[in-house]
Design an enzyme around this catalytic site. Structure first.
Site, PDB file in Angstrom:
ATOM      1  N   ARG A 266       0.873  -1.182   0.000  1.00 57.66           N
ATOM      2  CA  ARG A 266       0.000   0.000   0.000  1.00 57.66           C
ATOM      3  C   ARG A 266       0.908   1.229   0.000  1.00 57.66           C
ATOM      4  O   ARG A 266       1.455   1.606   1.035  1.00 57.66           O
ATOM      5  CB  ARG A 266      -0.880  -0.015   1.261  1.00 57.66           C
ATOM      6  CG  ARG A 266      -2.037   0.981   1.221  1.00 57.66           C
ATOM      7  CD  ARG A 266      -2.598   1.210   2.615  1.00 57.66           C
ATOM      8  NE  ARG A 266      -1.703   2.052   3.384  1.00 57.66           N
ATOM      9  CZ  ARG A 266      -1.420   1.908   4.675  1.00 57.66           C
ATOM     10  NH1 ARG A 266      -1.942   0.941   5.385  1.00 57.66           N
ATOM     11  NH2 ARG A 266      -0.594   2.745   5.280  1.00 57.66           N
ATOM     12  N   HIS A 270      -3.374   4.721   4.642  1.00 58.68           N
ATOM     13  CA  HIS A 270      -4.526   3.820   4.815  1.00 58.68           C
ATOM     14  C   HIS A 270      -5.792   4.494   4.281  1.00 58.68           C
ATOM     15  O   HIS A 270      -6.588   3.888   3.578  1.00 58.68           O
ATOM     16  CB  HIS A 270      -4.698   3.455   6.291  1.00 58.68           C
ATOM     17  CG  HIS A 270      -5.955   2.709   6.553  1.00 58.68           C
ATOM     18  ND1 HIS A 270      -6.117   1.397   6.170  1.00 58.68           N
ATOM     19  CD2 HIS A 270      -7.137   3.090   7.093  1.00 58.68           C
ATOM     20  CE1 HIS A 270      -7.348   1.006   6.479  1.00 58.68           C
ATOM     21  NE2 HIS A 270      -7.979   2.022   7.039  1.00 58.68           N
ATOM     22  N   TYR A 279       4.595   5.848  11.047  1.00 60.57           N
ATOM     23  CA  TYR A 279       4.923   4.474  11.462  1.00 60.57           C
ATOM     24  C   TYR A 279       5.847   3.745  10.501  1.00 60.57           C
ATOM     25  O   TYR A 279       6.290   2.648  10.781  1.00 60.57           O
ATOM     26  CB  TYR A 279       3.650   3.641  11.726  1.00 60.57           C
ATOM     27  CG  TYR A 279       2.623   3.651  10.607  1.00 60.57           C
ATOM     28  CD1 TYR A 279       2.705   2.769   9.537  1.00 60.57           C
ATOM     29  CD2 TYR A 279       1.561   4.551  10.632  1.00 60.57           C
ATOM     30  CE1 TYR A 279       1.754   2.781   8.526  1.00 60.57           C
ATOM     31  CE2 TYR A 279       0.601   4.566   9.631  1.00 60.57           C
ATOM     32  CZ  TYR A 279       0.706   3.681   8.575  1.00 60.57           C
ATOM     33  OH  TYR A 279      -0.231   3.697   7.567  1.00 60.57           O
TER      34      TYR A 279
HETATM   35  C1  LIG Z   1     -13.996  -5.874  12.593  1.00 60.46           C
HETATM   36  C2  LIG Z   1     -13.207  -4.605  12.421  1.00 60.46           C
HETATM   37  N1  LIG Z   1     -12.115  -4.400  13.182  1.00 60.46           N
HETATM   38  C3  LIG Z   1     -11.390  -3.263  13.043  1.00 60.46           C
HETATM   39  C4  LIG Z   1     -11.776  -2.305  12.149  1.00 60.46           C
HETATM   40  C5  LIG Z   1     -10.948  -1.032  11.990  1.00 60.46           C
HETATM   41  N2  LIG Z   1     -10.167  -1.107  10.757  1.00 60.46           N
HETATM   42  C6  LIG Z   1     -10.591  -0.528   9.613  1.00 60.46           C
HETATM   43  S1  LIG Z   1      -9.564  -0.784   8.340  1.00 60.46           S
HETATM   44  C7  LIG Z   1      -8.517  -1.695   9.300  1.00 60.46           C
HETATM   45  C8  LIG Z   1      -7.247  -2.279   8.736  1.00 60.46           C
HETATM   46  C9  LIG Z   1      -7.495  -3.336   7.734  1.00 60.46           C
HETATM   47  O1  LIG Z   1      -6.276  -3.693   7.160  1.00 60.46           O
HETATM   48  P1  LIG Z   1      -6.165  -4.749   6.009  1.00 60.46           P
HETATM   49  O2  LIG Z   1      -7.211  -5.798   6.174  1.00 60.46           O
HETATM   50  O3  LIG Z   1      -4.762  -5.227   5.967  1.00 60.46           O
HETATM   51  O4  LIG Z   1      -6.540  -3.950   4.686  1.00 60.46           O
HETATM   52  P2  LIG Z   1      -5.844  -2.646   4.070  1.00 60.46           P
HETATM   53  O5  LIG Z   1      -6.604  -1.472   4.641  1.00 60.46           O
HETATM   54  O6  LIG Z   1      -4.412  -2.659   4.460  1.00 60.46           O
HETATM   55  O7  LIG Z   1      -6.003  -2.705   2.590  1.00 60.46           O
HETATM   56  C10 LIG Z   1      -8.975  -1.781  10.602  1.00 60.46           C
HETATM   57  C11 LIG Z   1      -8.285  -2.484  11.694  1.00 60.46           C
HETATM   58  C12 LIG Z   1     -12.929  -2.544  11.373  1.00 60.46           C
HETATM   59  N3  LIG Z   1     -13.345  -1.670  10.447  1.00 60.46           N
HETATM   60  N4  LIG Z   1     -13.623  -3.699  11.509  1.00 60.46           N
END
Ligand SMILES: Cc1ncc(C[n+]2csc(CCOP(=O)(O)OP(=O)(O)O)c2C)c(N)n1
Length: 378
Positions: A266, A270, A279
């Site tokens: 990425r 985010h 970070y």
């Molecule tokens: C069940 C849940 N836990 C936590 C969150 C908060 N949250 C939103 S995006 C995210 C990170 C997700 O990362 P990843 O699955 O690696 O996808 P990326 O955004 O890196 O493409 C988190 C922890 C959420 N939306 N839903």
């Protein structure tokens, strides 16, 4: 006993078509020059869309956005092998699939503004795109929930003997969710025609993948569920296409699901609410270098094949930016959804209590607007 976790696979299992510094002399993965150009133009359109989203957000013209810079090959490579009737259950970072499947740019731009033309009527969080006609299902903000919906859709196709395949995407972080476990368990047991893509972009917001999961690779999770899995260079658009095409063919032939880990990065934040330099410093820069950037890698490959020129490059970018700017300007000039639209779509006939609330709201809002006319210019 080995210190390696059970089911983990060595890191050198990454499928690649474009070797580093390769000088190819033939088209890869059964693709034609037209296919390759279409894929390349598709990746540029996504990057140009992200560039525009970011600028609109930074200049305060939209509230929030999610970009997918560096992950264009994931979206284009997996889409190129799809058929029109296949189902897509994305998470928030795969809107590029809509672009690649020909959804008009206005549909995406209207959603960015949450305006009257937004298919979600301004009720969804931005970056939760949806498009019924192309089977692009609105994602949920709750990580992972869509995976079980995808498994259900694929199972329905199996019952109905419908040849469609359901594809779904989850981030590296999302593989730790309960719903990943549920969907994989279901997929392994009932073998619906589905392909689960793990978009390993190496971070879940600020959490690097090594702190997320003890396994050496994420595709190794497939072993425990009895789902065949493969790990692919997610910045190699042709390898992504090749692996997808083979997995879709298996699914259509009744051979069940496949788990595909797409190893990528990425390169942006985010979301527009994140500052990744806090970070990971400036680590992201190297992932947009000539050797790693999915667009630059495809470009070099095309150059060797003799199907790329600088004039072509400039024309593709110019066309992409012109189309995007037009769509976002139109979206900006489109009205917000009306207040009373809040009351639509739940009941076929509104219950009396909601009718009263709706009328009260309209009365109050029009009174407020009359009272403050001209005070809040946009
Ligand atoms: C069940 C849940 N836990 C936590 C969150 C908060 N949250 C939103 S995006 C995210 C990170 C997700 O990362 P990843 O699955 O690696 O996808 P990326 O955004 O890196 O493409 C988190 C922890 C959420 N939306 N839903």
């Amino acid at each position: 006993m080995s210190s390696k976790p059970a089911g983990s696979a060595p890191k050198d299992t990454l499928l690649r078509v474009m070797a580093e510094n390769a000088k190819p002399d033939q088209f890869p993965a059964g693709l034609t020059a037209e296919d390759i150009k279409r894929m390349y133009e598709g990746m540029i359109l996504i990057r140009a869309y992200d560039e525009r989203q970011k600028n609109l957000q930074r200049s305060g013209r939209i509230g929030f956005c999610v970009t997918s810079t560096g992950e264009e090959a994931v979206q284009v490579g997996t889409s190129h092998a799809l058929e029109a009737n296949d189902w897509v259950y994305p998470y928030y970072r795969q809107y590029g699939i809509m672009l690649y499947r020909g959804v008009p740019l206005n549909v995406l731009a209207n959603h960015l503004y949450g305006n009257e033309g937004d298919l979600a009527k301004g009720r969804q969080m931005p970056a939760h795109y949806t498009h019924r006609d192309t089977h692009f299902v609105s994602s949920s903000s709750v990580i992972g929930t869509h995976l079980i919906h995808a498994a259900g859709t694929a199972m329905a196709a199996k019952y109905k003997k419908d040849p469609s395949v359901t594809v779904t995407y989850i981030g590296d972080g999302g593989t730790s969710s309960n719903d990943f476990h549920s969907a994989m368990t279901f997929a392994g047991v009932f073998k619906p025609p589905m392909v689960l893509f793990i978009v390993n972009n190496q971070y879940a917001i600020s959490l690097p993948v090594a702190k997320q999961c003890g396994a050496e690779t994420l595709h190794s999770k497939g072993v425990g569920y009895g789902v065949p899995a493969i790990r692919v260079d997610g910045n190699d658009v042709f390898a992504v296409y090749q692996a997808s095409r083979e997995a879709y063919a298996r699914a259509r032939a009744g051979e069940g699901p496949t788990l595909i880990e797409l190893f990528t990065y990425r390169a942006g934040p985010h979301s527009s609410s994140d500052d990744p330099t806090r970070y990971r410093g400036n680590e992201a820069e190297s992932w947009l270098s000539e050797d790693k950037d999915p667009i630059a890698r495809a470009r070099r490959y095309m150059q060797s094949l003799g199907i790329w020129t600088e004039a072509y490059e400039n024309q593709v970018w110019e066309e992409a930016r012109t189309r995007i700017n037009l769509a976002t300007s139109e979206a900006e000039a489109t009205a917000e959804p009306s207040w009373d639209s809040l009351f639509e779509d739940v009941y076929a006939e509104l219950p009396p209590a909601l009718i009263r609330q709706r009328d009260e709201l309209i009365e109050k809002e029009s009174g407020f607007e009359r009272q403050h006319e001209g005070e809040f210019p946009l």
